[in-house]
Design an enzyme around this catalytic site. Sequence first.
Site, mmCIF file in Angstrom:
data_model
loop_
_atom_site.group_PDB
_atom_site.id
_atom_site.type_symbol
_atom_site.label_atom_id
_atom_site.label_comp_id
_atom_site.label_asym_id
_atom_site.label_seq_id
_atom_site.Cartn_x
_atom_site.Cartn_y
_atom_site.Cartn_z
ATOM 1 C CD GLU A 64 -4.924 3.596 -2.387
ATOM 2 O OE1 GLU A 64 -5.800 4.352 -1.923
ATOM 3 O OE2 GLU A 64 -3.770 3.972 -2.638
ATOM 4 C CG ASP A 95 -9.190 3.972 0.717
ATOM 5 O OD1 ASP A 95 -8.666 4.535 1.692
ATOM 6 O OD2 ASP A 95 -8.548 3.285 -0.089
ATOM 7 C CG ASP A 98 -1.747 1.245 1.388
ATOM 8 O OD1 ASP A 98 -1.751 2.074 0.457
ATOM 9 O OD2 ASP A 98 -2.396 1.397 2.441
ATOM 10 C CE LYS A 130 -1.461 7.050 -3.523
ATOM 11 N NZ LYS A 130 -2.059 6.139 -2.527
#
Length: 574
Positions: A148, A171, A9, A71
Amino acid sequence: MSGHRVGIDLGTTYSLVAALVDGEPRVLNNALGEALTPSVVYVETDGTLLIGAAAKAKSVSEPGRAAQTFKRDMGLQQRYQLGDKTFSAEELSALVLRQLKEDAEAALGGPVVEAVVTVPAYFGELQRQATRAAAELAGLSVERIINEPTAAALAYGLHERHREFSAVVLDLGGGTFDVTLLEIMEGVIEIQASAGDTRLGGEDFLEAIFQHALGLLRARSCELAEGSVARARLREACEQAKRRLSSEETTRLALPQLETLQGAQDIELTLTRAEVEATFAPLLERMAAPILQALRDANRSAQSVEEVLLVGGATRMPCVARLASQIFGRLPLRALPPDEAVALGAAVQVALKAGDVAVGDIVVTDVAPFSLGLASVSQVGGATVPGLFSPILERGTVLPASRVERFSTVTNGQTMIKLEIFQGEHSLCEKNQKLGEYTIKDLKVAPAGEQSVDVRFSYDMNGVLDVDATVVATGKSVTFTIERAPGRLSKQELEATRQRLQRLKFHPRQALPNVTALARAEALFVELTGPERGALGGSIGQFRAALEAQDQALIVALREALLGQVLTLGQRGR
């Protein structure tokens, strides 16, 4: 292929690595014995790199030498300046992935030969390719990229494989928010719709608290310089406050000798959950929009969803659970640790790919998060309107998928057709994201509309797009990938970047516990004053002396004592 396979992850704020151990997915600890590795890179003055907890601690006192939340810039041409070095988001992500790979190899006792890496469901083609490039730079073989929320659903599905129910996965990570609607039926996980926001996450909630705190300081006529250590200290204190307000109604920010533009001052602020949540209102409205979009795309009502699953550390904030309850009319679940669910699911996907009997015969489907298509021209009467978006593969299409559409010439004697590939939902191409282009040449001279090209888009479970174009008149066909899309590295650039990263100096893994302990102590030393600062300084000095003497037993004893002191003083100061 002998060796270990892991699930990763790669998060905006924290990253994790997991593997199937004794038939169960398990998060693997890093060199510090911790499951979460901060996605932070720091460059020492001598050029040595720190990744993880030590880098995060150093970022408080020297923010200009650290990079975080990179990211969000995957697939873009953004560069980060760390001291005298510059890095792209892919390179920084590769450094984090490299650290996770080393931690996994140490925990598993052998080389890691393959990994499944997760990405936000709403990551586009360029971001997915950038993630794959980062993994390649880190020396990882990545044959599968998984969304994810889908990974989290796999983790839940492994525990609930004999049940049938519909669910929504919310999420909320450090930098992204994903919504995925799905059904689990006897081991089959069917994704029905995905939506999200790649610029909405826990970091935005932290920024709201930070701006609120700055406002309180301005009300006291206190200003902090941009890019200053004082701002970094305040932001770190706000991050701790955000966590405490998840379980407390009120918290205190104590910042002794904070360097303001008006001079050093002892600052103490009191924050309540109610006033902080008031600053979250615009963010919660942004969260609601993709939830409602996913429900529309799946043609479902909120009341028909049987379970609401919360994933991501930021879902610990009570306001998130409250929003979910208001929309779906039921209390959400946290059956798995929200920080770990995605990594655990990635480990399940690795085991499925390897045919491990421990995970049985779970099957998972997924859907395309965006529409993909070409730029086209519309002609009505004597008017021509270029730049219209013609979808070939619509969002919500079950993957893997392959779709074909025919495009024809629009002018007499036209001998070439330019295929401009876009991703998005707007009717105008300029409002969508361009992925690249390819020109088909040497068409036969003919009147407008008589020369045609069939364009096929094939989209796999990794979210990777292949394009095939066939000239109808001749049958000549070409298959191509978008090698020079903005932000994408060529094979030569990848190799050059890999060699450059390999030449960088890294702190040895075995030294990280000592480096991290010192960094955490020094970050707190900046905040303290008076006798407590003196006591911590003495402990830091003793620990440094032990490191110089290279007495391993003494180093371990003093390190544990120092970390205990940091924990006690840190809690007392807050």
